[in-house]
Scaffold this motif. Structure first.
Motif, PDB file in Angstrom:
ATOM      1  N   ALA A   1      -0.529 -21.080 -35.549  1.00 57.22           N
ATOM      2  CA  ALA A   1      -0.245 -19.680 -35.857  1.00 57.22           C
ATOM      3  C   ALA A   1       0.842 -19.187 -34.917  1.00 57.22           C
ATOM      4  CB  ALA A   1      -1.507 -18.838 -35.724  1.00 57.22           C
TER       5      ALA A   1
ATOM      6  N   LEU B   1      -3.951 -25.768 -37.537  1.00 56.44           N
ATOM      7  CA  LEU B   1      -3.133 -24.607 -37.906  1.00 56.44           C
ATOM      8  C   LEU B   1      -2.383 -24.137 -36.675  1.00 56.44           C
ATOM      9  CD1 LEU B   1      -2.388 -22.290 -39.939  1.00 56.44           C
ATOM     10  CD2 LEU B   1      -4.292 -21.025 -38.927  1.00 56.44           C
TER      11      LEU B   1
ATOM     12  N   MET C   1      -6.754 -15.926 -39.391  1.00 58.12           N
ATOM     13  CA  MET C   1      -7.065 -17.266 -38.904  1.00 58.12           C
ATOM     14  C   MET C   1      -8.458 -17.707 -39.330  1.00 58.12           C
ATOM     15  SD  MET C   1      -5.290 -17.590 -35.124  1.00 58.12           S
ATOM     16  CE  MET C   1      -5.470 -19.389 -35.145  1.00 58.12           C
TER      17      MET C   1
ATOM     18  N   TRP D   1     -11.749 -28.373 -37.842  1.00 54.54           N
ATOM     19  CA  TRP D   1     -10.452 -27.680 -37.945  1.00 54.54           C
ATOM     20  C   TRP D   1     -10.102 -27.089 -36.590  1.00 54.54           C
ATOM     21  CZ3 TRP D   1      -9.211 -22.488 -37.269  1.00 54.54           C
ATOM     22  CH2 TRP D   1      -8.041 -22.006 -37.876  1.00 54.54           C
ATOM     23  N   TYR D   2      -8.810 -27.017 -36.279  1.00 50.46           N
ATOM     24  CA  TYR D   2      -8.352 -26.503 -34.988  1.00 50.46           C
ATOM     25  C   TYR D   2      -7.244 -25.498 -35.216  1.00 50.46           C
ATOM     26  CZ  TYR D   2      -7.615 -27.029 -29.870  1.00 50.46           C
ATOM     27  OH  TYR D   2      -7.547 -26.838 -28.498  1.00 50.46           O
ATOM     28  N   GLY D   3      -7.479 -24.249 -34.856  1.00 50.28           N
ATOM     29  CA  GLY D   3      -6.461 -23.214 -34.958  1.00 50.28           C
ATOM     30  C   GLY D   3      -5.885 -22.904 -33.594  1.00 50.28           C
ATOM     31  N   TYR D   4      -4.598 -23.114 -33.444  1.00 48.67           N
ATOM     32  CA  TYR D   4      -3.936 -22.882 -32.162  1.00 48.67           C
ATOM     33  C   TYR D   4      -3.032 -21.659 -32.278  1.00 48.67           C
ATOM     34  CZ  TYR D   4      -0.987 -23.659 -28.045  1.00 48.67           C
ATOM     35  OH  TYR D   4      -0.310 -23.506 -26.863  1.00 48.67           O
TER      36      TYR D   4
ATOM     37  N   ILE E   1     -10.880 -22.208 -32.445  1.00 44.27           N
ATOM     38  CA  ILE E   1      -9.652 -21.438 -32.257  1.00 44.27           C
ATOM     39  C   ILE E   1      -9.345 -21.418 -30.764  1.00 44.27           C
ATOM     40  CG2 ILE E   1      -8.573 -19.160 -32.420  1.00 44.27           C
ATOM     41  CD1 ILE E   1     -10.005 -18.736 -35.044  1.00 44.27           C
TER      42      ILE E   1
ATOM     43  N   GLY F   1      -3.854 -25.940 -42.781  1.00 41.58           N
ATOM     44  CA  GLY F   1      -3.127 -26.297 -41.571  1.00 41.58           C
ATOM     45  C   GLY F   1      -1.650 -26.000 -41.681  1.00 41.58           C
TER      46      GLY F   1
ATOM     47  N   GLU G   1      -8.199 -18.811 -42.855  1.00 39.85           N
ATOM     48  CA  GLU G   1      -7.568 -20.127 -42.913  1.00 39.85           C
ATOM     49  C   GLU G   1      -8.549 -21.224 -42.488  1.00 39.85           C
ATOM     50  OE1 GLU G   1      -3.614 -20.607 -43.691  1.00 39.85           O
ATOM     51  OE2 GLU G   1      -4.973 -19.360 -44.870  1.00 39.85           O
ATOM     52  N   ALA G   2      -9.396 -20.911 -41.526  1.00 38.22           N
ATOM     53  CA  ALA G   2     -10.419 -21.875 -41.116  1.00 38.22           C
ATOM     54  C   ALA G   2     -11.366 -22.175 -42.281  1.00 38.22           C
ATOM     55  CB  ALA G   2     -11.199 -21.345 -39.916  1.00 38.22           C
TER      56      ALA G   2
END
Length: 327
Positions: free
Chosen positions: A146, A144, A196, A87-90, A64, A205, A199-200
Protein backbone atom coordinates in the motif's frame (compact mmCIF):
# COMPACT_ATOMS: atom_id res chain seq x y z
CA UNK A 1 -1.35 -6.21 13.51
CA UNK A 2 2.36 -5.52 13.78
CA UNK A 3 2.07 -2.25 15.67
CA UNK A 4 -1.35 -0.81 16.34
CA UNK A 5 -1.17 1.97 18.93
CA UNK A 6 -0.86 5.03 16.72
CA UNK A 7 -1.70 6.45 13.28
CA UNK A 8 -2.46 3.85 10.59
CA UNK A 9 -1.92 0.90 12.92
CA UNK A 10 -4.40 2.24 15.44
CA UNK A 11 -6.91 2.96 12.66
CA UNK A 12 -6.53 -0.61 11.37
CA UNK A 13 -7.09 -2.13 14.80
CA UNK A 14 -10.19 -0.04 15.45
CA UNK A 15 -11.64 -0.78 12.02
CA UNK A 16 -10.96 -4.51 12.36
CA UNK A 17 -12.52 -4.70 15.80
CA UNK A 18 -15.57 -2.72 14.66
CA UNK A 19 -16.32 -5.29 11.98
CA UNK A 20 -15.94 -8.21 14.36
CA UNK A 21 -12.47 -9.49 13.48
CA UNK A 22 -10.29 -11.30 15.99
CA UNK A 23 -7.28 -9.00 16.32
CA UNK A 24 -3.83 -9.63 17.74
CA UNK A 25 -1.47 -6.69 18.16
CA UNK A 26 2.28 -6.96 18.53
CA UNK A 27 3.91 -3.82 19.92
CA UNK A 28 6.89 -2.81 22.00
CA UNK A 29 4.54 -1.50 24.65
CA UNK A 30 5.97 2.02 24.55
CA UNK A 31 3.43 3.98 22.47
CA UNK A 32 0.27 3.66 24.50
CA UNK A 33 -2.10 1.04 25.84
CA UNK A 34 -3.34 -1.77 23.58
CA UNK A 35 -6.78 -1.52 22.07
CA UNK A 36 -9.65 -2.86 24.16
CA UNK A 37 -10.86 -6.04 22.53
CA UNK A 38 -7.59 -7.01 20.90
CA UNK A 39 -5.18 -9.69 22.09
CA UNK A 40 -2.03 -7.78 22.97
CA UNK A 41 1.45 -9.23 22.60
CA UNK A 42 4.70 -7.46 23.40
CA UNK A 43 7.82 -7.79 21.27
CA UNK A 44 10.69 -5.66 20.06
CA UNK A 45 11.17 -6.67 16.44
CA UNK A 46 14.69 -5.26 16.41
CA UNK A 47 15.73 -7.91 18.96
CA UNK A 48 16.44 -11.40 17.65
CA UNK A 49 13.84 -13.97 18.73
CA UNK A 50 11.50 -11.43 20.33
CA UNK A 51 8.76 -11.65 17.69
CA UNK A 52 8.91 -15.43 17.46
CA UNK A 53 8.44 -15.71 21.22
CA UNK A 54 5.42 -13.40 21.06
CA UNK A 55 3.73 -15.28 18.20
CA UNK A 56 3.82 -18.61 20.03
CA UNK A 57 3.48 -20.64 16.86
CA UNK A 58 -0.04 -19.38 16.11
CA UNK A 59 -1.57 -18.71 12.67
CA UNK A 60 -3.50 -15.76 11.23
CA UNK A 61 -5.56 -15.06 8.14
CA UNK A 62 -3.79 -11.76 7.51
CA UNK A 63 -1.02 -9.52 8.81
CA UNK A 64 -0.69 -5.75 8.42
CA UNK A 65 2.71 -4.17 8.99
CA UNK A 66 3.34 -0.41 9.25
CA UNK A 67 7.10 -0.59 9.91
CA UNK A 68 9.06 2.45 8.68
CA UNK A 69 12.55 1.60 9.91
CA UNK A 70 15.22 -0.82 8.75
CA UNK A 71 14.02 -3.24 6.04
CA UNK A 72 15.71 -6.15 7.81
CA UNK A 73 12.95 -6.02 10.44
CA UNK A 74 10.30 -6.58 7.77
CA UNK A 75 12.45 -9.34 6.29
CA UNK A 76 12.60 -11.20 9.61
CA UNK A 77 8.89 -10.71 10.30
CA UNK A 78 7.72 -11.77 6.85
CA UNK A 79 9.91 -14.86 6.82
CA UNK A 80 8.64 -15.87 10.22
CA UNK A 81 5.01 -15.41 9.19
CA UNK A 82 5.16 -16.77 5.65
CA UNK A 83 3.79 -20.18 6.69
CA UNK A 84 1.60 -18.84 9.50
CA UNK A 85 -0.42 -16.17 7.69
CA UNK A 86 -2.39 -16.15 4.48
CA UNK A 87 -1.70 -12.56 3.46
CA UNK A 88 0.70 -9.71 4.27
CA UNK A 89 -0.22 -6.05 3.92
CA UNK A 90 2.72 -3.67 4.09
CA UNK A 91 2.07 0.06 4.50
CA UNK A 92 4.65 1.48 2.14
CA UNK A 93 4.93 4.95 0.65
CA UNK A 94 4.95 6.81 -2.66
CA UNK A 95 8.41 7.88 -1.50
CA UNK A 96 9.70 4.66 -3.09
CA UNK A 97 9.48 6.31 -6.51
CA UNK A 98 12.65 7.81 -7.95
CA UNK A 99 12.86 11.54 -7.29
CA UNK A 100 11.51 13.76 -8.64
CA UNK A 101 8.26 11.86 -9.09
CA UNK A 102 6.86 12.63 -12.54
CA UNK A 103 3.55 14.44 -12.75
CA UNK A 104 0.74 11.93 -13.17
CA UNK A 105 2.92 8.99 -12.09
CA UNK A 106 1.29 5.68 -11.28
CA UNK A 107 2.53 2.32 -10.03
CA UNK A 108 4.69 1.83 -13.14
CA UNK A 109 6.99 4.77 -12.31
CA UNK A 110 10.65 3.94 -11.59
CA UNK A 111 11.46 3.13 -7.96
CA UNK A 112 14.58 3.62 -5.86
CA UNK A 113 16.93 0.79 -5.02
CA UNK A 114 16.22 -1.10 -1.83
CA UNK A 115 17.81 -3.96 0.08
CA UNK A 116 15.54 -6.20 2.21
CA UNK A 117 18.51 -7.15 4.39
CA UNK A 118 19.55 -3.55 5.10
CA UNK A 119 19.82 -2.78 8.82
CA UNK A 120 19.85 0.98 8.26
CA UNK A 121 16.85 3.31 8.28
CA UNK A 122 18.27 6.75 7.55
CA UNK A 123 17.08 6.80 3.92
CA UNK A 124 13.29 6.62 4.24
CA UNK A 125 12.66 5.89 0.54
CA UNK A 126 15.24 3.10 0.39
CA UNK A 127 13.99 1.66 3.68
CA UNK A 128 10.41 1.49 2.45
CA UNK A 129 11.49 -0.08 -0.84
CA UNK A 130 13.57 -2.62 1.05
CA UNK A 131 10.52 -3.41 3.18
CA UNK A 132 8.47 -3.96 0.03
CA UNK A 133 11.05 -6.39 -1.33
CA UNK A 134 11.11 -8.24 1.98
CA UNK A 135 7.33 -8.68 1.95
CA UNK A 136 7.34 -9.81 -1.68
CA UNK A 137 10.16 -12.26 -1.11
CA UNK A 138 8.23 -14.16 1.57
CA UNK A 139 4.61 -13.71 0.41
CA UNK A 140 4.81 -13.13 -3.34
CA UNK A 141 1.39 -12.34 -4.78
CA UNK A 142 -0.04 -12.65 -1.26
CA UNK A 143 1.70 -9.37 -0.39
CA UNK A 144 -0.07 -6.02 -0.74
CA UNK A 145 2.16 -2.97 -0.99
CA UNK A 146 0.00 0.00 0.00
CA UNK A 147 2.00 2.94 -1.32
CA UNK A 148 0.37 5.67 0.69
CA UNK A 149 0.99 9.31 0.00
CA UNK A 150 0.12 11.97 2.55
CA UNK A 151 -1.79 10.34 5.43
CA UNK A 152 -4.01 12.57 7.56
CA UNK A 153 -6.74 12.04 10.12
CA UNK A 154 -6.92 11.20 13.82
CA UNK A 155 -3.80 9.66 15.41
CA UNK A 156 -1.47 11.41 12.95
CA UNK A 157 1.78 11.53 14.88
CA UNK A 158 3.80 13.25 12.12
CA UNK A 159 1.85 16.36 13.05
CA UNK A 160 0.93 17.96 9.72
CA UNK A 161 -2.80 18.53 10.13
CA UNK A 162 -2.40 18.81 13.94
CA UNK A 163 0.04 21.67 13.39
CA UNK A 164 -2.44 23.56 11.22
CA UNK A 165 -5.25 23.01 13.70
CA UNK A 166 -3.16 24.18 16.64
CA UNK A 167 -1.93 27.23 14.70
CA UNK A 168 -5.37 28.23 13.50
CA UNK A 169 -6.85 27.64 16.95
CA UNK A 170 -4.62 30.46 18.24
CA UNK A 171 -6.50 32.81 15.93
CA UNK A 172 -5.46 36.12 14.45
CA UNK A 173 -3.92 36.73 11.03
CA UNK A 174 -2.63 33.39 9.79
CA UNK A 175 -0.26 32.89 6.88
CA UNK A 176 -1.93 30.63 4.32
CA UNK A 177 -0.08 29.26 1.28
CA UNK A 178 -1.83 30.09 -1.97
CA UNK A 179 -3.48 29.78 -4.26
CA UNK A 180 -6.51 28.65 -2.22
CA UNK A 181 -7.68 26.38 -5.04
CA UNK A 182 -4.39 24.44 -5.05
CA UNK A 183 -5.49 20.78 -5.31
CA UNK A 184 -4.55 18.30 -2.59
CA UNK A 185 -4.10 14.53 -2.68
CA UNK A 186 -4.03 12.53 0.54
CA UNK A 187 -5.75 9.69 2.40
CA UNK A 188 -7.42 9.60 5.79
CA UNK A 189 -5.75 6.85 7.85
CA UNK A 190 -9.17 5.33 8.56
CA UNK A 191 -9.99 5.07 4.85
CA UNK A 192 -6.61 3.44 4.22
CA UNK A 193 -7.24 1.02 7.07
CA UNK A 194 -10.71 0.03 5.85
CA UNK A 195 -9.42 -0.50 2.33
CA UNK A 196 -6.52 -2.68 3.45
CA UNK A 197 -8.86 -4.88 5.46
CA UNK A 198 -11.10 -5.29 2.41
CA UNK A 199 -8.05 -6.23 0.34
CA UNK A 200 -7.09 -8.75 3.01
CA UNK A 201 -10.54 -10.34 2.70
CA UNK A 202 -9.99 -10.68 -1.04
CA UNK A 203 -6.39 -11.83 -0.67
CA UNK A 204 -5.41 -9.12 -3.15
CA UNK A 205 -1.76 -8.27 -3.64
CA UNK A 206 0.53 -6.05 -5.66
CA UNK A 207 1.57 -2.42 -5.43
CA UNK A 208 -1.17 0.21 -5.21
CA UNK A 209 -0.84 3.98 -4.76
CA UNK A 210 -3.31 4.47 -1.94
CA UNK A 211 -4.23 8.13 -1.93
CA UNK A 212 -7.24 10.09 -3.12
CA UNK A 213 -7.62 11.29 -6.69
CA UNK A 214 -5.87 14.63 -7.36
CA UNK A 215 -8.14 17.47 -6.36
CA UNK A 216 -10.09 15.47 -3.79
CA UNK A 217 -9.80 18.67 -1.78
CA UNK A 218 -7.94 21.98 -1.91
CA UNK A 219 -5.71 23.78 0.56
CA UNK A 220 -8.43 26.41 0.82
CA UNK A 221 -11.12 23.90 1.77
CA UNK A 222 -8.82 22.23 4.29
CA UNK A 223 -7.77 25.42 6.07
CA UNK A 224 -11.27 26.92 6.02
CA UNK A 225 -12.45 23.70 7.67
CA UNK A 226 -9.78 24.22 10.34
CA UNK A 227 -11.07 27.73 10.99
CA UNK A 228 -14.65 26.48 11.23
CA UNK A 229 -14.00 23.53 13.54
CA UNK A 230 -11.74 25.42 15.96
CA UNK A 231 -14.09 28.39 16.14
CA UNK A 232 -11.06 30.65 16.44
CA UNK A 233 -12.03 33.26 13.90
CA UNK A 234 -8.52 33.08 12.46
CA UNK A 235 -8.03 35.29 9.40
CA UNK A 236 -6.37 33.39 6.58
CA UNK A 237 -3.95 35.67 4.74
CA UNK A 238 -3.22 34.01 1.42
CA UNK A 239 0.31 34.41 0.15
CA UNK A 240 1.45 33.79 -3.43
CA UNK A 241 3.99 30.96 -3.75
CA UNK A 242 6.71 33.32 -4.98
CA UNK A 243 6.46 35.42 -1.82
CA UNK A 244 6.84 32.30 0.29
CA UNK A 245 9.80 31.15 -1.79
CA UNK A 246 11.50 34.54 -1.45
CA UNK A 247 11.15 34.21 2.33
CA UNK A 248 12.82 30.80 2.25
CA UNK A 249 9.60 29.02 3.24
CA UNK A 250 9.16 25.54 1.84
CA UNK A 251 6.09 23.51 1.24
CA UNK A 252 5.47 20.17 2.96
CA UNK A 253 7.59 20.94 6.04
CA UNK A 254 7.39 24.67 6.85
CA UNK A 255 3.77 24.83 5.73
CA UNK A 256 2.61 21.22 6.06
CA UNK A 257 0.32 19.48 3.56
CA UNK A 258 0.68 22.24 0.93
CA UNK A 259 3.24 22.14 -1.86
CA UNK A 260 3.86 24.87 -4.44
CA UNK A 261 2.27 24.43 -7.89
CA UNK A 262 5.67 24.37 -9.60
CA UNK A 263 8.99 22.71 -8.85
CA UNK A 264 9.99 19.25 -7.66
CA UNK A 265 7.38 19.08 -4.90
CA UNK A 266 4.44 19.87 -7.18
CA UNK A 267 3.87 16.27 -8.24
CA UNK A 268 3.25 15.12 -4.65
CA UNK A 269 -0.42 16.05 -5.14
CA UNK A 270 -0.63 14.91 -8.76
CA UNK A 271 -0.39 11.11 -8.79
CA UNK A 272 -2.54 8.82 -10.93
CA UNK A 273 -4.52 6.75 -8.42
CA UNK A 274 -6.97 5.14 -10.81
CA UNK A 275 -5.88 1.67 -9.69
CA UNK A 276 -6.73 2.36 -6.04
CA UNK A 277 -10.13 3.75 -7.01
CA UNK A 278 -10.84 0.72 -9.20
CA UNK A 279 -10.02 -1.53 -6.24
CA UNK A 280 -12.42 0.22 -3.95
CA UNK A 281 -10.50 2.94 -2.10
CA UNK A 282 -13.00 5.57 -0.98
CA UNK A 283 -11.96 8.84 0.65
CA UNK A 284 -14.17 10.82 3.00
CA UNK A 285 -14.66 14.61 2.63
CA UNK A 286 -11.91 16.85 3.97
CA UNK A 287 -14.12 18.62 6.55
CA UNK A 288 -14.86 15.25 8.17
CA UNK A 289 -11.15 14.47 8.47
CA UNK A 290 -10.49 17.92 9.95
CA UNK A 291 -13.40 17.70 12.41
CA UNK A 292 -12.42 14.27 13.68
CA UNK A 293 -8.75 15.18 13.97
CA UNK A 294 -9.62 18.24 16.06
CA UNK A 295 -11.87 16.14 18.30
CA UNK A 296 -9.00 13.68 18.83
CA UNK A 297 -6.56 16.48 19.65
CA UNK A 298 -8.99 17.98 22.14
CA UNK A 299 -9.30 14.60 23.83
CA UNK A 300 -5.71 13.30 23.76
CA UNK A 301 -3.55 16.37 23.13
CA UNK A 302 -0.86 17.12 20.59
CA UNK A 303 0.98 13.93 19.61
CA UNK A 304 4.62 13.34 20.42
CA UNK A 305 6.78 13.93 17.39
CA UNK A 306 8.26 10.94 15.60
CA UNK A 307 11.95 10.63 14.81
CA UNK A 308 11.38 12.81 11.75
CA UNK A 309 12.06 16.53 11.84
CA UNK A 310 9.18 18.54 13.30
CA UNK A 311 6.94 20.31 10.81
CA UNK A 312 5.58 23.82 10.95
CA UNK A 313 6.61 27.44 10.55
CA UNK A 314 8.39 29.44 13.25
CA UNK A 315 6.17 32.28 14.58
CA UNK A 316 8.77 34.94 13.82
CA UNK A 317 9.03 33.80 10.20
CA UNK A 318 5.27 33.88 9.82
CA UNK A 319 5.11 37.36 11.34
CA UNK A 320 7.72 38.66 8.90
CA UNK A 321 5.82 37.41 5.86
CA UNK A 322 2.50 38.70 7.20
CA UNK A 323 4.11 42.12 7.60
CA UNK A 324 5.33 41.97 4.02
CA UNK A 325 1.83 41.10 2.80
CA UNK A 326 0.47 44.19 4.59
CA UNK A 327 3.00 46.51 2.93
Amino acid sequence: MLGGTHHVGRAVVEAALSRGDDVTTVTRGTSGPPAVGATARTADRTVAGSLEAALRGERWDAVIDTWSGAPSVVRTSARLLADRAGWYGYVSSRSVYAWPIPSGADETAPVVAGDPDDTREEDYAAAKRGGELAALDSFGDRALLARAGLILGPYEYVGRLPWWLERIARGGPTLAPGPPDRPLQYVDARDLAAWMLDEADRGAGGAVDTVSPPGHSTIGELLEACVAVTGSGAELRWSPPDVLADAGISGWTDLPVWVPPTGELASLHDGDTALAASRGLRCRPAPETVTDTWAWLRTEGMPTWTGRSPVGLAPETEAAVLARLRD
